[in-house]
Design a protein around this motif. Sequence first.
Motif, short mmCIF file in Angstrom:
data_model
loop_
_atom_site.label_atom_id
_atom_site.label_comp_id
_atom_site.label_asym_id
_atom_site.label_seq_id
_atom_site.Cartn_x
_atom_site.Cartn_y
_atom_site.Cartn_z
N ASN A 4 55.20 56.15 66.07
CA ASN A 4 55.07 55.58 67.41
C ASN A 4 53.97 54.52 67.50
O ASN A 4 53.87 53.84 68.50
CB ASN A 4 54.79 56.68 68.43
CG ASN A 4 55.98 57.60 68.58
OD1 ASN A 4 57.10 57.20 68.35
ND2 ASN A 4 55.72 58.83 68.94
N ILE A 5 53.15 54.41 66.47
CA ILE A 5 52.09 53.40 66.48
C ILE A 5 52.70 52.09 66.01
O ILE A 5 53.20 52.00 64.89
CB ILE A 5 50.90 53.80 65.60
CG1 ILE A 5 50.28 55.11 66.12
CG2 ILE A 5 49.85 52.69 65.58
CD1 ILE A 5 49.16 55.64 65.26
N LYS A 6 52.69 51.10 66.85
CA LYS A 6 53.29 49.80 66.56
C LYS A 6 52.21 48.77 66.27
O LYS A 6 51.10 48.87 66.76
CB LYS A 6 54.12 49.31 67.76
CG LYS A 6 55.15 50.29 68.27
CD LYS A 6 56.33 50.38 67.34
CE LYS A 6 57.46 51.18 67.94
NZ LYS A 6 57.50 52.55 67.56
N THR A 7 52.58 47.75 65.49
CA THR A 7 51.69 46.63 65.28
C THR A 7 51.52 45.90 66.61
O THR A 7 52.51 45.63 67.30
CB THR A 7 52.29 45.65 64.23
OG1 THR A 7 52.47 46.37 63.02
CG2 THR A 7 51.39 44.46 64.02
N LEU A 8 50.29 45.61 66.97
CA LEU A 8 50.02 44.99 68.27
C LEU A 8 49.45 43.58 68.15
O LEU A 8 49.36 42.87 69.15
CB LEU A 8 49.03 45.86 69.06
CG LEU A 8 49.51 47.27 69.38
CD1 LEU A 8 48.41 48.04 70.11
CD2 LEU A 8 50.78 47.24 70.20
N PHE A 9 49.09 43.16 66.95
CA PHE A 9 48.47 41.86 66.76
C PHE A 9 49.50 40.75 66.60
O PHE A 9 50.54 40.92 65.98
CB PHE A 9 47.55 41.88 65.53
CG PHE A 9 46.94 40.55 65.22
CD1 PHE A 9 46.09 39.94 66.12
CD2 PHE A 9 47.23 39.91 64.04
CE1 PHE A 9 45.53 38.71 65.85
CE2 PHE A 9 46.66 38.68 63.75
CZ PHE A 9 45.82 38.07 64.65
N ASN A 10 49.17 39.60 67.16
CA ASN A 10 49.92 38.35 67.01
C ASN A 10 51.31 38.41 67.64
O ASN A 10 52.30 38.04 67.03
CB ASN A 10 50.01 37.94 65.54
CG ASN A 10 50.39 36.49 65.38
OD1 ASN A 10 50.11 35.67 66.25
ND2 ASN A 10 51.04 36.15 64.28
N PHE A 11 51.38 38.90 68.85
CA PHE A 11 52.61 38.89 69.61
C PHE A 11 52.45 38.02 70.85
O PHE A 11 51.34 37.86 71.37
CB PHE A 11 53.00 40.31 70.07
CG PHE A 11 53.71 41.09 69.02
CD1 PHE A 11 55.07 40.91 68.81
CD2 PHE A 11 53.04 41.99 68.22
CE1 PHE A 11 55.74 41.63 67.84
CE2 PHE A 11 53.69 42.71 67.25
CZ PHE A 11 55.04 42.53 67.05
N ARG A 72 58.54 39.71 70.57
CA ARG A 72 58.75 41.16 70.73
C ARG A 72 60.22 41.56 70.63
O ARG A 72 60.56 42.58 70.05
CB ARG A 72 58.19 41.63 72.07
CG ARG A 72 56.69 41.60 72.11
CD ARG A 72 56.20 42.05 73.48
NE ARG A 72 54.77 41.92 73.57
CZ ARG A 72 53.91 42.80 73.08
NH1 ARG A 72 54.34 43.88 72.50
NH2 ARG A 72 52.62 42.60 73.20
N ASP A 73 61.09 40.76 71.23
CA ASP A 73 62.52 41.10 71.22
C ASP A 73 63.09 41.03 69.81
O ASP A 73 63.89 41.88 69.41
CB ASP A 73 63.29 40.17 72.16
CG ASP A 73 62.91 40.36 73.61
OD1 ASP A 73 62.50 41.48 73.98
OD2 ASP A 73 63.00 39.38 74.39
N VAL A 74 62.69 40.02 69.05
CA VAL A 74 63.17 39.88 67.67
C VAL A 74 62.67 41.05 66.83
O VAL A 74 63.44 41.65 66.05
CB VAL A 74 62.71 38.53 67.07
CG1 VAL A 74 63.00 38.47 65.57
CG2 VAL A 74 63.38 37.37 67.79
N GLU A 75 61.41 41.40 66.97
CA GLU A 75 60.85 42.52 66.21
C GLU A 75 61.51 43.84 66.59
O GLU A 75 61.76 44.68 65.73
CB GLU A 75 59.33 42.59 66.40
CG GLU A 75 58.59 41.39 65.84
CD GLU A 75 58.76 41.20 64.35
OE1 GLU A 75 58.72 42.20 63.59
OE2 GLU A 75 58.94 40.04 63.93
N ALA A 76 61.79 44.03 67.87
CA ALA A 76 62.47 45.25 68.32
C ALA A 76 63.88 45.32 67.73
O ALA A 76 64.33 46.40 67.31
CB ALA A 76 62.53 45.31 69.83
N ALA A 77 64.57 44.20 67.67
CA ALA A 77 65.92 44.16 67.08
C ALA A 77 65.87 44.50 65.59
O ALA A 77 66.74 45.22 65.08
CB ALA A 77 66.56 42.80 67.29
N LYS A 78 64.85 44.01 64.90
CA LYS A 78 64.68 44.33 63.48
C LYS A 78 64.48 45.83 63.29
O LYS A 78 65.09 46.45 62.40
CB LYS A 78 63.47 43.59 62.89
CG LYS A 78 63.69 42.13 62.67
CD LYS A 78 62.42 41.52 62.08
CE LYS A 78 62.45 40.03 62.04
NZ LYS A 78 61.17 39.48 61.53
#
Length: 91
Positions: A4-11, A72-78
């Motif tokens: 549940n810990i997501k990367t938060l940097f550079n978004f 964010r949307d692209v990363e979520a789709a990945k």
Amino acid sequence: MCRNIKTLFNFEPPATEAEIEASALQFVRKLSGFTHPSKGNQAAFDRAVEEVTEVASRLLASLETQAPPRNRDVEAAKRKAISARRFGTAS
């Protein structure tokens, strides 16, 4: 828990305080082994979440990169595609 810990940097847009706090909560849960601490440990648990949130916020504010911000949307789709390959898709 750690998934549940997501990367938060550079978004773009940058991580919100709520996202940083949620990651801090997951981190403290993992370290302590408590999903819900006892009443005797609640104050220490809450203080740790608060302190980790503060440190994580400072870290994210101080990091630099030349890379363009991620979407964010692209990363979520990945992540969704990886999950579908790993666990199969529900019909």
